[in-house]
Structure formats: C-alpha cells, structure tokens
Scaffold this motif. Sequence first.
Motif, PDB file in Angstrom:
ATOM      1  N   LYS A 107     -27.550 -45.251   5.156  1.00  0.00           N
ATOM      2  CA  LYS A 107     -28.499 -45.312   3.843  1.00  0.00           C
ATOM      3  C   LYS A 107     -29.690 -45.943   3.882  1.00  0.00           C
ATOM      4  CE  LYS A 107     -26.146 -41.016   1.943  1.00  0.00           C
ATOM      5  NZ  LYS A 107     -25.175 -40.101   0.450  1.00  0.00           N
ATOM      6  N   LYS A 108     -29.180 -47.603   4.205  1.00  0.00           N
ATOM      7  CA  LYS A 108     -29.917 -48.139   3.591  1.00  0.00           C
ATOM      8  C   LYS A 108     -31.196 -48.290   4.162  1.00  0.00           C
ATOM      9  CE  LYS A 108     -27.416 -50.797   0.623  1.00  0.00           C
ATOM     10  NZ  LYS A 108     -26.918 -52.779   0.279  1.00  0.00           N
ATOM     11  N   TRP A 109     -30.977 -48.535   5.445  1.00  0.00           N
ATOM     12  CA  TRP A 109     -31.144 -48.298   7.552  1.00  0.00           C
ATOM     13  C   TRP A 109     -32.645 -47.089   7.016  1.00  0.00           C
ATOM     14  CZ3 TRP A 109     -33.676 -50.813  10.727  1.00  0.00           C
ATOM     15  CH2 TRP A 109     -33.522 -50.063  11.568  1.00  0.00           C
ATOM     16  N   LEU A 110     -32.230 -45.771   6.941  1.00  0.00           N
ATOM     17  CA  LEU A 110     -32.261 -44.687   6.652  1.00  0.00           C
ATOM     18  C   LEU A 110     -33.639 -44.914   6.001  1.00  0.00           C
ATOM     19  CD1 LEU A 110     -29.117 -41.828   7.014  1.00  0.00           C
ATOM     20  CD2 LEU A 110     -31.579 -42.530   9.383  1.00  0.00           C
ATOM     21  N   PHE A 111     -33.493 -45.353   4.759  1.00  0.00           N
ATOM     22  CA  PHE A 111     -34.515 -45.237   3.535  1.00  0.00           C
ATOM     23  C   PHE A 111     -35.883 -46.278   3.895  1.00  0.00           C
ATOM     24  CE2 PHE A 111     -35.783 -46.950  -0.791  1.00  0.00           C
ATOM     25  CZ  PHE A 111     -36.103 -45.739  -1.117  1.00  0.00           C
ATOM     26  N   CYS A 112     -35.111 -47.285   4.216  1.00  0.00           N
ATOM     27  CA  CYS A 112     -36.284 -48.059   4.966  1.00  0.00           C
ATOM     28  C   CYS A 112     -36.816 -48.089   6.366  1.00  0.00           C
ATOM     29  CB  CYS A 112     -35.678 -49.487   4.844  1.00  0.00           C
ATOM     30  SG  CYS A 112     -34.778 -50.553   3.797  1.00  0.00           S
ATOM     31  N   THR A 113     -36.575 -47.018   7.667  1.00  0.00           N
ATOM     32  CA  THR A 113     -37.730 -46.857   8.466  1.00  0.00           C
ATOM     33  C   THR A 113     -38.529 -46.090   7.860  1.00  0.00           C
ATOM     34  OG1 THR A 113     -35.292 -47.015   9.488  1.00  0.00           O
ATOM     35  CG2 THR A 113     -36.974 -45.500  10.403  1.00  0.00           C
ATOM     36  N   PRO A 114     -38.457 -44.928   7.091  1.00  0.00           N
ATOM     37  CA  PRO A 114     -39.976 -44.030   7.264  1.00  0.00           C
ATOM     38  C   PRO A 114     -40.723 -45.067   6.453  1.00  0.00           C
ATOM     39  CG  PRO A 114     -37.659 -43.327   5.766  1.00  0.00           C
ATOM     40  CD  PRO A 114     -37.419 -44.113   6.765  1.00  0.00           C
ATOM     41  N   ILE A 115     -40.699 -46.097   5.416  1.00  0.00           N
ATOM     42  CA  ILE A 115     -41.400 -47.205   4.724  1.00  0.00           C
ATOM     43  C   ILE A 115     -41.583 -48.294   5.511  1.00  0.00           C
ATOM     44  CG2 ILE A 115     -41.062 -49.017   2.761  1.00  0.00           C
ATOM     45  CD1 ILE A 115     -39.128 -47.957   1.486  1.00  0.00           C
ATOM     46  N   ALA A 116     -41.080 -48.868   6.528  1.00  0.00           N
ATOM     47  CA  ALA A 116     -41.354 -49.304   7.933  1.00  0.00           C
ATOM     48  C   ALA A 116     -42.329 -48.598   8.982  1.00  0.00           C
ATOM     49  CB  ALA A 116     -40.478 -50.002   8.206  1.00  0.00           C
ATOM     50  N   LEU A 117     -42.527 -47.058   8.763  1.00  0.00           N
ATOM     51  CA  LEU A 117     -43.757 -46.679   9.866  1.00  0.00           C
ATOM     52  C   LEU A 117     -44.804 -46.408   9.313  1.00  0.00           C
ATOM     53  CD1 LEU A 117     -44.727 -45.202  12.149  1.00  0.00           C
ATOM     54  CD2 LEU A 117     -42.728 -42.932  11.347  1.00  0.00           C
ATOM     55  N   PHE A 118     -44.436 -46.569   7.795  1.00  0.00           N
ATOM     56  CA  PHE A 118     -45.625 -45.788   6.623  1.00  0.00           C
ATOM     57  C   PHE A 118     -46.716 -46.960   7.186  1.00  0.00           C
ATOM     58  CE2 PHE A 118     -47.203 -46.945   2.545  1.00  0.00           C
ATOM     59  CZ  PHE A 118     -47.848 -45.877   2.885  1.00  0.00           C
ATOM     60  N   LEU A 119     -45.993 -48.434   6.618  1.00  0.00           N
ATOM     61  CA  LEU A 119     -46.521 -49.594   6.510  1.00  0.00           C
ATOM     62  C   LEU A 119     -47.720 -49.575   7.500  1.00  0.00           C
ATOM     63  CD1 LEU A 119     -43.710 -51.888   4.505  1.00  0.00           C
ATOM     64  CD2 LEU A 119     -46.017 -50.597   3.771  1.00  0.00           C
ATOM     65  N   ILE A 120     -46.739 -49.420   9.032  1.00  0.00           N
ATOM     66  CA  ILE A 120     -47.041 -50.034  10.151  1.00  0.00           C
ATOM     67  C   ILE A 120     -48.601 -48.557  10.070  1.00  0.00           C
ATOM     68  CG2 ILE A 120     -46.732 -49.784  13.313  1.00  0.00           C
ATOM     69  CD1 ILE A 120     -44.198 -50.699  12.479  1.00  0.00           C
ATOM     70  N   SER A 121     -48.409 -47.552  10.250  1.00  0.00           N
ATOM     71  CA  SER A 121     -49.262 -46.408  10.338  1.00  0.00           C
ATOM     72  C   SER A 121     -50.355 -47.191   9.761  1.00  0.00           C
ATOM     73  CB  SER A 121     -49.064 -45.413  10.540  1.00  0.00           C
ATOM     74  OG  SER A 121     -48.604 -45.230   8.978  1.00  0.00           O
ATOM     75  N   THR A 122     -50.360 -47.410   8.564  1.00  0.00           N
ATOM     76  CA  THR A 122     -51.516 -47.591   7.086  1.00  0.00           C
ATOM     77  C   THR A 122     -52.733 -48.884   7.775  1.00  0.00           C
ATOM     78  OG1 THR A 122     -50.013 -47.472   5.260  1.00  0.00           O
ATOM     79  CG2 THR A 122     -52.029 -48.373   5.173  1.00  0.00           C
ATOM     80  N   HIS A 123     -51.845 -49.815   8.226  1.00  0.00           N
ATOM     81  CA  HIS A 123     -51.710 -51.335   8.915  1.00  0.00           C
ATOM     82  C   HIS A 123     -52.843 -50.811  10.200  1.00  0.00           C
ATOM     83  CE1 HIS A 123     -52.820 -54.998  10.339  1.00  0.00           C
ATOM     84  NE2 HIS A 123     -52.464 -54.755  11.660  1.00  0.00           N
ATOM     85  N   TYR A 124     -52.317 -50.303  10.755  1.00  0.00           N
ATOM     86  CA  TYR A 124     -53.245 -49.570  12.375  1.00  0.00           C
ATOM     87  C   TYR A 124     -54.233 -47.968  11.985  1.00  0.00           C
ATOM     88  CZ  TYR A 124     -50.380 -52.491  15.237  1.00  0.00           C
ATOM     89  OH  TYR A 124     -49.637 -53.817  15.742  1.00  0.00           O
ATOM     90  N   THR A 125     -54.234 -48.184  11.167  1.00  0.00           N
ATOM     91  CA  THR A 125     -55.329 -46.774  11.003  1.00  0.00           C
ATOM     92  C   THR A 125     -55.997 -47.324   9.766  1.00  0.00           C
ATOM     93  OG1 THR A 125     -54.011 -46.209   8.614  1.00  0.00           O
ATOM     94  CG2 THR A 125     -53.676 -44.646  10.718  1.00  0.00           C
ATOM     95  N   HIS A 126     -56.385 -48.615   9.435  1.00  0.00           N
ATOM     96  CA  HIS A 126     -57.563 -49.995   9.254  1.00  0.00           C
ATOM     97  C   HIS A 126     -57.907 -49.725   7.761  1.00  0.00           C
ATOM     98  CE1 HIS A 126     -58.041 -51.244  13.243  1.00  0.00           C
ATOM     99  NE2 HIS A 126     -58.027 -50.535  13.778  1.00  0.00           N
ATOM    100  N   TYR A 127     -56.220 -48.929   7.415  1.00  0.00           N
ATOM    101  CA  TYR A 127     -56.549 -48.494   5.579  1.00  0.00           C
ATOM    102  C   TYR A 127     -57.583 -47.453   5.108  1.00  0.00           C
ATOM    103  CZ  TYR A 127     -53.903 -52.332   5.462  1.00  0.00           C
ATOM    104  OH  TYR A 127     -52.572 -53.547   5.863  1.00  0.00           O
TER     105      TYR A 127
END
Length: 227
Positions: A149-169
């Motif tokens: 459950k920790k892995w499934l909780f952290c995966t969408p957070i990591a994807l959100f941070l990556i997508s935020t970075h590559y969309t140049h905020y």
Amino acid sequence: MPSPTSPPKPITVPSLNIITSSASPESSSTKRRGRSGSIVAVQEVAGDQQDLLDQSAFGNINADWVNSKGAWLIHPVLIFTGKIMIDSIPGMHQNTSWTIVNLSYMTLSYLMFHYVTGIPFGADSHGGAYDDLTLWEQIDEGAQYTPAKKWLFCTPIALFLISTHYTHYDPWAFAINFTALIVVLIPKLPQFHRQRLRFVEPETPGAVTPKTPLGASGRTTPTPSNY
C-alpha cells in the motif's frame, strides 16, 4: 371585631391537577425525524464475524497479486510504455503528453482499486464476503501501511511530481494533475477505509410514511397471510 391576639385565618390554595399524556405506540412508530437536506451521505460498509471466517477460508488471489514478484515493476513499465505511445502521435507536445499520461494512470488506478467491488473469480468460495469491498480494501486483508500500500500510495505522487516538472509548472496542467492526484489519494487514506459516498434523495421534514395503507375507516389494512 376580632381581638388583636387572635391567630390569622389560614389561606387555602386550590389544588392543581397536572395531567400527563403519552403518545400511543402507533403515533410514535409513524412519526420520525425528517432526513437532512444534504444529498451526499457517508456510509460505512459493515462487516461481521461470518465475513471474516469466509475471507480466511481461502486465499484471495484477486488481491494477493500486489505482493507478487514484478507487481511493483509493472506500474513504471505501463507508465513509460504509455508515454512512448502518446509521444509517437504527430504534433504531440510534452505538456499535453505528460498530462494525458498522468490522467490515464490516475483514472485507471481509481477504477481498479477504488471503484470496482467484489472479486471476479472464486466469489462462491468466500460466501460473498468481498462483494462490498474494493480492491484496495482487500489488499493485505485490510491492513494499513503495508509495503504494497505504501508503494501504491507513492507511485501516483511520483508521477505527479514528474509530470509537473516536465510540464514546466504550467498552472493549468498543474491544476488538472493535482486534482486527479487528490481524487486518487483520498480513498487510500485510513480514515476512508470502508467508507462510501452515497447520493440520497431529500425527504420533506416531518413527513409521515405509514407502514401499510389505511382503509376507509382509518384502520391499518391487514396483510394477507401466506397459505
């Protein structure tokens, strides 16, 4: 004329008769409080000892796969595979590409872990004990803060941070991705375990709903017995 030493006459106070009345059983059974005006209610999915016995009778292969080898790796593989496929579309920009990847993963994970209930196979062997539980509530028998459950909780957070970075905020992309993240993370919190949002129809306050129709004389219509 009375003498000064004579005692005063007593003053008589009329007695007060207090009559208390209690409501009849029929009136108390029919009167009830009106439902609140809210159209959304939070209801808990209750469980009993029989459900626990049915769940422990056999292994739940519908939820045990999250702890298998390669189950954690499949998430980044699917994410990057979808990213490559979306980037192959002519004229696709990085802002749009990462937003589509993020929304696609959030939508599929929400439907898979928090929307669909029950198990697709072996339902008869558990006596329907999982019919009202989502996949997230079935993982690790409902235990919280497990490695899966920790892995499934952290995966969408990591994807959100990556997508935020590559969309140049970008503000619009950030708002859309952040909203999708919140929708996916809220059902994963322990406070929302076995909780459901139900849409209810508001009733008129103080309305009386008779159990059975009343006849012309005002008496309750008898229910015919089964022969």
